[in-house]
Motif scaffolding. Structure first.
Motif, short mmCIF file in Angstrom:
data_model
loop_
_atom_site.label_atom_id
_atom_site.label_comp_id
_atom_site.label_asym_id
_atom_site.label_seq_id
_atom_site.Cartn_x
_atom_site.Cartn_y
_atom_site.Cartn_z
N ILE A 87 58.31 -56.84 12.07
CA ILE A 87 57.60 -56.41 13.38
C ILE A 87 57.73 -57.46 14.11
O ILE A 87 56.66 -57.68 15.00
CB ILE A 87 56.29 -55.92 12.75
N ASN A 110 55.71 -49.07 18.88
CA ASN A 110 54.42 -49.46 17.93
C ASN A 110 53.18 -49.57 18.81
O ASN A 110 52.04 -49.49 18.19
CB ASN A 110 54.46 -50.85 17.40
N HIS A 114 49.97 -44.28 16.67
CA HIS A 114 50.76 -43.44 15.48
C HIS A 114 50.36 -43.82 14.08
O HIS A 114 49.48 -44.73 13.83
CB HIS A 114 52.22 -43.95 15.78
N ASP A 116 52.33 -44.34 10.24
CA ASP A 116 53.74 -44.69 9.83
C ASP A 116 54.35 -43.82 9.08
O ASP A 116 53.89 -43.10 8.22
CB ASP A 116 53.52 -45.98 8.96
N LEU A 129 50.56 -55.20 6.40
CA LEU A 129 50.97 -56.12 7.57
C LEU A 129 50.33 -57.41 7.25
O LEU A 129 49.15 -57.59 7.37
CB LEU A 129 50.81 -55.52 8.84
N ASP A 140 46.77 -57.81 19.47
CA ASP A 140 46.02 -57.41 18.48
C ASP A 140 46.64 -56.08 18.06
O ASP A 140 47.50 -55.59 18.78
CB ASP A 140 44.55 -56.96 19.06
N THR A 141 45.76 -55.58 16.82
CA THR A 141 46.09 -54.29 16.40
C THR A 141 44.88 -53.44 16.52
O THR A 141 43.79 -53.64 16.02
CB THR A 141 46.74 -54.14 15.00
N TRP A 256 46.49 -50.44 5.71
CA TRP A 256 45.84 -49.29 6.44
C TRP A 256 46.20 -48.21 5.59
O TRP A 256 47.38 -47.94 5.02
CB TRP A 256 45.79 -49.04 7.58
N HIS A 263 47.36 -46.43 14.24
CA HIS A 263 47.03 -47.53 14.70
C HIS A 263 48.20 -47.92 15.76
O HIS A 263 48.83 -46.85 16.22
CB HIS A 263 47.26 -48.50 13.58
N ALA A 265 49.85 -51.18 18.21
CA ALA A 265 50.05 -52.60 18.63
C ALA A 265 49.52 -52.96 20.25
O ALA A 265 49.69 -52.00 20.90
CB ALA A 265 51.31 -53.24 18.49
N ARG A 274 55.66 -63.72 17.83
CA ARG A 274 54.58 -62.89 17.20
C ARG A 274 55.35 -62.56 15.78
O ARG A 274 56.39 -61.63 15.97
CB ARG A 274 54.12 -61.68 17.82
N ARG A 278 55.98 -56.30 7.63
CA ARG A 278 55.21 -54.94 6.91
C ARG A 278 56.08 -54.53 5.65
O ARG A 278 57.18 -54.37 5.70
CB ARG A 278 55.15 -53.68 7.99
#
Ligand code: OGA
Ligand code: MN
Length: 302
Positions: A87, A110, A114, A116, A129, A140-141, A256, A263, A265, A274, A278
């Motif tokens: 990621i 992402n 969505h 996964d 992650l 952030d997520t 999660w 979630h 990104a 970054r 995952r």
């Protein structure tokens, strides 16, 4: 040793402490972690600094792991182990990806809400992650609790969506971004699949929505009507009152439960690194089977 749990919302997103995930986790501790996941759906462990092998080993304690690289072409050179989804915005030589890079463009998906692997017949159960390098700003997520979102639906809407079956395809989320450049082989490799729209989350036994950017149509209604309903439900489910924003620190591991959350990104400056990695635990059976539904004949005939 008992884990500590610090919920950041009454039934959603908790910090877990007093556990070192670099070592094999004892069954009792594992049970406590799973119970916290069942209740809070998203949990964060700070200061773990896991190596890839340690992350893989811990993830495998939660169930069978997915292998990755579903829509990447043969010339793609992976940076990480086949059980790790990369990621990051780095290539196999740890250089920043260019904006035209296919992996970068796919990674932008992402940023759509969505869950996964809903584009697979056997969806994800948990995603893990870990943060290796965090950009100075952004990245952030956000997480959304689909059980709370379900609870807040009107009774009419709950009735309307009960038992509905949805078609998911990874190419829907890519098409939303105007990214449609896939060869036939890639498309054939990931045919559309079917999932529930609502079911009982096996962990908490609470009713939940199952939504994702990959969802493309609802069986039993014209495509535009189904898409509009999906659009409205996603808008409803991602209101700030159902969401939590995680600001990453290096060494964090977030888990999660994909069965009852969404979630996404958030934006960051792509000239900064970054590096997130995952692992993904497969669910035990397709949502449709777990919910006791059958795929409509209309869907299998296509
Ligand atoms: C993922 C994902 C979000 C992020 O790893 O599945 O959607 O913030 N990541 O990187
Ligand atoms: Mn994701």
């Amino acid at each position: 040793m008992t884990i500590t749990i610090n919920p950041l919302h009454p039934d959603f997103f908790a910090e877990i402490g007093n556990v070192d995930l670099r070592q094999p986790v004892e069954p009792k501790t594992l049970g406590e972690i799973i119970a916290a996941l069942d209740k809070y759906a998203v949990v964060v462990f700070h200061d773990q600094h896991l190596s890839d092998d340690q992350q893989i080993a811990f993830s495998a304690q939660l169930g069978p792991l997915e292998t990755t690289r579903q829509t990447l072409r043969a010339d793609y050179k992976p940076r990480l182990n086949t059980h790790m989804s990369d990621i990051s915005n780095l290539d196999h030589q740890n250089r920043l990806l260019e904006r035209e890079n296919r992996r970068w463009m796919q990674g932008l998906a992402n940023r759509l809400w969505h869950t996964d692997s809903s584009f697979k017949r056997l969806q994800a159960k948990y995603s893990l992650l870990s943060a290796h390098v965090v950009p100075p700003k952004g990245g952030d997520t956000e997480f959304a609790d689909m059980r709370a979102a379900y609870d807040a639906l009107s009774d009419d809407m709950k009735r309307r969506i009960e038992g509905l079956v949805v078609e998911h395809s990874i190419f829907n989320s890519r098409a939303t971004l105007g990214f449609t450049d896939f060869v036939e082989e890639e498309r054939k490799g990931l045919p559309p699949v079917h999932h529930v729209l609502t079911w009982t989350h096996p962990g908490s036994k609470r009713k939940t929505l199952y939504l994702a950017s990959h969802a493309g149509r609802i069986f039993g209604m014209p495509v535009p009507e189904g898409r509009m309903l999906l659009h409205d439900l996603i808008e409803h489910a991602t209101q700030p009152k159902f969401t939590h924003t995680h600001r990453w620190k290096v060494g964090d591991l977030v888990i999660w439960d994909d069965r009852c959350t969404m979630h996404r990104a958030r934006d960051f400056d792509m000239s900064t690194v970054r590096d997130m990695r995952r692992t993904t635990v497969s669910d035990v059976a397709p949502t449709i089977e777990q919910a006791g539904l059958t795929v409509p004949r209309e869907a299998t005939a296509a």
